[in-house]
Design a protein around this motif. Structure first.
Motif: not given
Length: 192
Positions: A111-116
């Motif tokens: 889901g990409g939520d933890s990427l900055s």
């Protein structure tokens, strides 16, 4: 002046016989590309789309100004993971890409939520789409590619055979991706 390089891409559905005849002619004047060892190499891609499947619908409708996002590996080395964005505009195509670490790949798949946001522009664009439009991994496409190249005019001709699709994105690195089905009738392939 733009630093974006565009190219012309044309795709055709062809038979086994067509490919054999064309391969015989091309092999006399063109070389195989750098990815190819032997007769072909495998390409695996995870294509992303939003909740409304707009990328697929725009592609099927032949919309001139469109983009598609994919994670891709080339050949037997599944450790090199690329994120690619292909854009079509005015009948021309360009591709931007960056390498992904295994950690970035895993974050995107979940889901990409933890990427900055960082210094990888294609990754930033995908993260923006994931957060704004709900873009997610949708389908795995695999096929065998034979590619011919010639430096004059920057010519590249590819044969894509045994094209398979699966909704099992989590199986991307499995030897055999469960649930794969052919997307073309037997004996038909893509010439680009």
């Amino acid at each position: 002046m733009s630093d974006i390089e565009y190219r012309v891409e044309n795709k055709y559905i062809v038979s086994d016989l067509d490919l054999a005849v064309i391969a015989g002619r091309l092999s006399a004047v063109m070389e195989h590309d750098v990815h190819q060892i032997g007769d072909c190499y495998e390409i695996r891609s995870i294509y992303f789309d939003d909740a409304w499947d707009r990328c697929m619908d725009e592609n099927d409708a032949g919309i001139d100004c469109r983009q598609k996002y994919r994670v891709r590996t080339y050949g037997p080395d599944l450790t090199v993971i690329n994120l690619e964005i292909k854009a079509k505009q005015n009948g021309l195509t360009n591709k931007t890409a960056c390498h992904l670490t295994p950690s970035e790949y895993n974050c995107i798949l979940s889901g990409g939520d933890s990427l900055s946001f960082g210094n990888k522009r294609p990754l930033n664009r995908l993260l923006l789409q994931m957060r704004c439009t709900g873009m997610r991994p949708k389908v795995v496409i695999t096929y065998e590619r034979t590619a011919y190249v010639h430096p004059a005019g920057n010519v590249r001709i590819t044969f894509d055979r045994n094209i398979m699709a699966s909704r099992n994105c989590g199986a991307f690195f499995d030897e055999h991706i469960a649930g794969s089905v052919p997307i073309l009738p037997a004996g038909l392939h893509v010439l680009e």
